[in-house]
Design a protein around this motif. Structure first.
Motif: not given
Length: 695
Positions: A105, A108-109, A111-112, A115-116, A144, A147-148, A151, A155
């Motif tokens: 988690k 993931s946090k 990475i987010n 992205h922001t 995008d 990026w996915e 990402k 993970k």
């Protein structure tokens, strides 16, 4: 259905079943509470080990000789613990799924967050990742879909690294390099997407761990390692002695005892309850017997006996099986027999023996039996010893007699059972040493008896004999300042002593009490007829029967003050008021009624109390009969003397003065005849010798 009597009624029946009934000294609530607390302490220290878990541990004193029931090989736990201590750094770790989930988690946090920031054009400083310019440009320009994919790769790599385990002691640069190697599919080593991914993983995992110690697998590992090195075992042969009585239990002996289930790992509440109840019952029965023997027993005497029982229990608990029954039982028995009585000392000895530890070996049973026999001799002889020198003889001869008894019985045990003497816990040297120790303890007890006499109000035979010494200051003062009273005292002493002897009362007590019963007359000797000279009577001069009555009562009050001043024991001081009881001062009552017929006889009675023992009752009778017997002329017969004494005694009985003395009618009749026999000796005639006229 018959109703059972209450405990209180049973208690009263028990105490009041004597014939005649003797008065009972009531104890205060504070006294009863103190006695109850000591009883509880005795019971607790007698039974608490039955609740201990385990009941044995290395270093404890062995209670008995334990024999191995069969051959066995026992693991040496001390050696095992030492090897486990050496291997305590060896452990097995496994993945903690909860921690792995938390770390995923975190990745993931982060990475987010990146992205922001991409859509904010990094308007806020973002030093957390230490992003370089190429990495920033890559983030701004990446599509995008790319990026996915990037990402998802991050993970997957994080799951792979977490499945291998993350430790919290790995350096950040090492963790960053490991992360970069896992991200090889993202391109060249220096490509921004790869370096950025490595930074996210390393910053998320730095000083974190997803591992936990697996106790089960760790124990298996340690056991395997120990088995590889080998464990020390203890070889036990059937019939061998595992632990010797009186010796400390070693760790290896404890392992063997535990192997043969000789160590209890659970409390024994039922046995504890039985032992606790037995101890409480023994204390209660001891007090009942003491009060039945002496209904006027003081609470502090009961407290002394229970305290001695508590001291013995504490000493037994401290010394364990090496505690000697004779060393612990004989001194208190001597003290109680001297200070209170034979029955009390026997009851105390029975209570101490009853709550002795149950784990007794063969020789210990012999020693306890011999201790009880020796204690019985001390109980019977101690109360009869009339000097401290005689008591000292007990301290020497009784222990050596017990030595011979132990020697004989133990030799018989050895011969009958073919036991080697070394297997017993007693050898000839220890027997002799124990005898010397017991004699020394008894001598010390004799030395401290005078201290306990004052502290607990005890009255020993030796103390009575010392107080009866007519050279003591108070008695010398009585003989000088009130010689008539002193001669009157000696005459009463002869009567009372013979009266006590014929009915089996305490002769020494009544002799000493008689010597001090009239010491109060020292405050005004000339007001008493036996000390008056030339026929001058101060009572005739004042002609006031009320004042004369006050002077007579004052000799009781002043006597009690002198008793406190000279620290006379309470049983001796009791003779001062009780020998007069609540008798009428008949002469002065008659004088008062000559002028005032309505004068109350209560004003002319002594304040009392009436006699509460046989001894004070006998002294009252002797005091009343002494003057009447002296007044008989030389021609009077035994019948006349008997008639005179009977009249005086009956007047005391009718007046209720003997109701609390516990004297029976038969005993009073025997006392009457004893008084007459003493009177006969006092009035014996001598031959008249012819006068001799020398020339």
């Amino acid at each position: 259905m018959a109703k059972l009597p209450s405990p209180q009624k049973i208690w009263r029946i028990w105490l009041g079943s004597q014939s005649p009934r003797r008065p009972i000294l009531r104890w205060s609530a504070t006294d009863k509470l103190g006695l109850l607390m000591v009883c509880l302490l005795v019971a607790i220290f007698s039974s608490y080990k039955l609740l201990a878990v385990p009941d044995l541990k290395p270093g404890d004193i062995s209670q008995v000789n334990v024999i191995a029931p069969r051959d066995a090989k026992v693991i040496d736990t001390t050696d095992l613990k030492e090897k486990k201590q050496d291997l305590k750094e060896s452990f097995v770790q496994s993945i903690d799924k909860n921690k792995s989930s938390d770390l995923e988690k975190t990745v993931s946090k982060k990475i987010n967050i990146l992205h922001t920031k991409k859509y904010n054009n990094f308007g806020i400083d973002f030093n957390e990742f230490n992003i370089t310019k190429p990495e920033k440009d890559w983030i701004l320009n990446v599509k995008d879909n790319e990026w996915e994919e990037w990402k998802e790769e991050i993970k997957n790599v994080s799951k792979k690294m977490l499945s291998q385990g993350i430790i919290n002691t790995l350096a950040l640069d090492q963790l960053n390099e490991a992360s970069s190697l896992q991200l090889i599919d993202l391109g060249e080593k220096d490509s921004p997407n790869r370096t950025l991914g490595a930074k996210i993983l390393s910053s998320s995992f730095h000083q974190k761990s997803n591992l936990k110690v697996d106790k089960l697998k760790t124990n298996i590992l340690i056991e395997n390692l120990i088995n590889q090195e080998g464990i020390n075992t203890i070889n036990v042969k059937e019939g061998s002695i595992i632990s010797r009585k009186g010796k400390p239990i070693t760790s290896q002996e404890f392992d063997i005892l535990e192997h043969f289930n000789k160590v209890s790992r659970s409390p024994r509440p039922l046995k504890w309850l039985i032992t606790f109840s037995e101890s409480m019952g023994s204390c209660g029965l001891l007090l009942m017997i003491m009060r039945r023997e002496k209904p006027r027993l003081q609470a502090r005497h009961g407290l002394l006996s229970l305290t001695l029982l508590l001291v013995v229990q504490l000493t037994k608990d401290w010394l364990g099986p090496i505690a000697s029954p004779m060393q612990l039982i004989l001194p208190p028995t001597l003290l109680l027999s001297q200070g209170i009585g034979t029955i009390t000392s026997l009851a105390w000895m029975a209570a101490a023996s009853l709550i002795w530890p149950s784990s007794l070996g063969e020789s210990s049973e012999v020693r306890l039996i011999i201790a009880c026999i020796a204690g019985s001799f001390i109980a019977f002889l101690g109360r009869r010893m009339r000097s401290r020198a005689q008591v000292l003889q007990i301290a020497v001869f009784i222990p050596f007699g017990a030595l011979l008894g132990q020697w004989f019985i133990l030799n018989q045990v050895i011969k009958e059972n073919n036991i080697e003497f070394n297997n017993l816990s007693i050898d000839p040297n220890s027997l002799f040493n124990e005898t010397i120790i017991i004699s020394s303890i008894l001598m010390v007890t004799i030395l401290i008896i005078p201290i306990l006499e004052n502290t607990f109000g005890l009255l020993t035979r030796a103390r009575l004999m010392e107080l009866a010494d007519q050279e003591r200051p108070l008695l010398r003062r009585l003989s000088r300042e009130a010689p008539g009273t002193f001669e009157h005292t000696l005459t009463i002493l002869s009567l009372a002593e013979e009266g006590a002897r014929v009915i089996g009362a305490d002769v020494d007590l009544i002799r000493t009490g008689a010597l001090y019963h009239d010491v109060g007359k020292l405050h005004a000797p000339n007001w008493f007829i036996e000390n008056q000279k030339d026929g001058i009577n101060p009572h005739d001069e004042i002609k006031n029967p009320y004042k004369s009555a006050d002077i007579l009562q004052a000799h009781v009050d002043e006597g009690l003050k002198l008793a406190r001043k000279y620290r006379l024991p309470s049983p001796i001081a009791d003779f001062i008021p009780e020998h007069q009881g609540t008798l009428k001062m008949g002469y002065f009552l008659h004088k008062a009624r000559e002028s005032d017929p309505s004068a109350s006889d209560k004003r002319f009675r002594y304040k009392g109390p009436i006699p509460h023992s046989k001894e004070t009752g006998i002294l009252m009778l002797a005091d009343g009969c002494e003057a009447a017997l002296r007044a008989l002329d030389s021609s009077s017969s035994d019948k006349d003397a008997c008639k005179t004494v009977r009249k005086i005694i009956q007047s005391r009985q009718v007046d209720g003065q003997l109701e609390e003395s516990s004297l029976t009618r038969a005993e009073i009749e025997i006392i009457l005849r004893a008084f007459v026999s003493v009177w006969r000796r006092m009035r014996h005639r001598r031959l008249k010798y012819p006068s001799f006229n020398p020339r």
